[in-house]
Design an enzyme around this catalytic site. Structure first.
Site, mmCIF file in Angstrom:
data_model
loop_
_atom_site.group_PDB
_atom_site.id
_atom_site.type_symbol
_atom_site.label_atom_id
_atom_site.label_comp_id
_atom_site.label_asym_id
_atom_site.label_seq_id
_atom_site.Cartn_x
_atom_site.Cartn_y
_atom_site.Cartn_z
ATOM 1 C CE LYS A 37 -0.259 -0.313 4.980
ATOM 2 N NZ LYS A 37 -0.879 -1.040 6.078
ATOM 3 C CE1 TYR A 251 10.402 32.020 -1.350
ATOM 4 C CE2 TYR A 251 10.603 29.649 -0.984
ATOM 5 C CZ TYR A 251 10.294 30.716 -1.817
ATOM 6 O OH TYR A 251 9.872 30.487 -3.093
HETATM 7 C C1 PLP Z 1 -0.172 -1.763 6.849
HETATM 8 C C2 PLP Z 1 -0.733 -3.035 7.341
HETATM 9 C C3 PLP Z 1 0.117 -4.103 7.688
HETATM 10 C C4 PLP Z 1 1.630 -3.971 7.720
HETATM 11 O O1 PLP Z 1 2.058 -3.299 8.866
HETATM 12 P P1 PLP Z 1 3.615 -3.191 9.218
HETATM 13 O O2 PLP Z 1 3.631 -2.545 10.548
HETATM 14 O O3 PLP Z 1 4.245 -2.359 8.160
HETATM 15 O O4 PLP Z 1 4.160 -4.568 9.223
HETATM 16 C C5 PLP Z 1 -0.482 -5.301 8.018
HETATM 17 N N1 PLP Z 1 -1.829 -5.437 8.044
HETATM 18 C C6 PLP Z 1 -2.671 -4.429 7.733
HETATM 19 C C7 PLP Z 1 -4.132 -4.633 7.793
HETATM 20 C C8 PLP Z 1 -2.152 -3.190 7.388
HETATM 21 O O5 PLP Z 1 -2.992 -2.189 7.094
#
Ligand code: PLP
Length: 356
Positions: A37, A251
């Site tokens: 993601k 700036y």
């Molecule tokens: C983002 C996410 C993960 C991964 O989490 P990490 O802390 O990066 O290992 C696992 N499960 C779900 C549902 C997530 O949204």
């Protein structure tokens, strides 16, 4: 490269694959779902997916768009959409062969009505995150109900840990116990069960179950032997000048030169996702040496006072990663910005090309 930009994110895909294989060696026969993601935690969705596809069993995405992009890039690995789905996405979810999450009877009925082909779905159970997911008491009925619907193929059940970064946390143990109990009940036997993120995987081996979902760990950010980050942020000096003492830089003139000095300009700014909070705080590596960012970071550029050092236009600049014997770690940047690694990584945007 056709549209080479003098600022880029370099991914060490060999190291990334090593990280994945190391995770594999820790999880026995459990399946491995790689969360990709938010543009694979800023690493670049497609490049990361291609480097991972022969090692992982699943990709985890947050939404339809990310899953569709993977399919359009030719990725055939199972993909699970972790976030809640919306009504107008159902046809596309089916079209792109994405597995998705059901956590209410209302959504189950709604989806079933719209579908024209069989879809693989996972049921999400709420055990302590209070984000999405059906209450455990209701989960049994919902699982039974989904099985009566013609186009829904219930293949998985999952939950998410809220406090797994602390080892031996009683609440986390309770979450895992509650979820495991559910798995022993009839409607959930034989489903692909998953609850562990990175810290769950590391601190709670009993949470490995049928599949694990380590994100940050896969990208190399956990202090475990053999695991190492695969992400570097680099640029090239784009401008050089000598300025007199007492010159205000950038700036607001929040930096003033103490002596006559050399100021170089680097073509990266907060418009790329390099945080403005690093103004007068962050450091960069040039020719193996650390130099401080001087003055306010602009949208597209920043300045560095290199003193009397020999630095020229075209020299490589490392903003995150190693150069010679020096290293700027992501943790250093996150601490200076008073935030977590996840946020820094996911904010680098599409203007910066990813190079594998
Ligand atoms: C983002 C996410 C993960 C991964 O989490 P990490 O802390 O990066 O290992 C696992 N499960 C779900 C549902 C997530 O949204």
């Amino acid at each position: 490269m056709r549209r080479a930009h003098p600022t880029w994110i370099e991914i060490d895909s060999a190291q990334f694959q090593k990280n994945l294989l190391l995770i594999r060696s820790l999880i026995g026969s459990s399946k491995l779902c790689l969360p990709v993601k938010a543009n694979a935690y800023g690493h670049g969705l497609i490049g990361i997916a291609k480097a991972a596809q022969n090692i992982v069993d699943y990709f985890g995405v947050s939404c339809l768009e990310e899953g569709a992009s993977l399919r359009e890039a030719g990725i055939s690995t199972p993909i699970l959409v972790l976030g809640a789905i919306h009504e107008d996405q159902i046809e596309d979810l089916a079209h792109f062969d994405l597995e998705f999450t059901i956590s209410s009877k209302f959504k189950a009925d709604f989806v079933a009505k719209k579908l024209k082909k069989k879809c693989r779905v996972h049921l999400e159970v709420e055990t302590g995150m209070q984000r999405t997911g059906v209450r455990p008491e209701t989960a049994i009925d919902l699982a039974k109900h989904i099985r009566t619907l013609p186009f829904l193929d219930l293949v998985g059940v999952y939950s998410h840990l809220a406090r797994a970064d602390t080892p031996n946390d009683p609440f986390t143990m309770q979450q895992i116990a509650q979820f495991s109990h559910l798995l022993s009940l009839d409607p959930f036997k034989n489903l692909l069960a998953h609850i562990a993120n990175s810290s769950g995987l590391i601190h709670y081996p009993e949470a490995h179950l049928g599949m694990v979902r380590p994100g940050l760990m896969a990208y190399g950010y956990f202090g475990i032997d053999g695991l190492s980050p695969c992400f570097s942020l680099k640029s090239k000096v784009s401008f050089f000048k000598v300025v007199p003492k007492d010159s205000g830089i950038s700036y607001g003139h929040h930096y003033k030169t103490e002596n006559q000095t050399r100021i170089v300009t680097i073509p990266i700014g907060y418009g790329d996702g390099y945080r403005r909070a690093l103004s007068n705080k962050g450091e960069v590596l040039i020719r193996g040496k650390r130099f401080a960012i001087s003055g306010t970071i602009c949208m597209d550029q920043l300045m560095v006072d290199v003193g009397q050092a020999d630095v020229y236009v075209g020299d490589e600049v490392v903003l995150i990663g190693k150069q010679g014997s020096e290293e700027i770690k992501l943790t250093e940047i996150a601490e200076k910005c008073d935030t977590i690694l996840y946020e820094i990584l996911s904010q680098f945007n599409e203007r910066i090309p990813r190079v594998l």
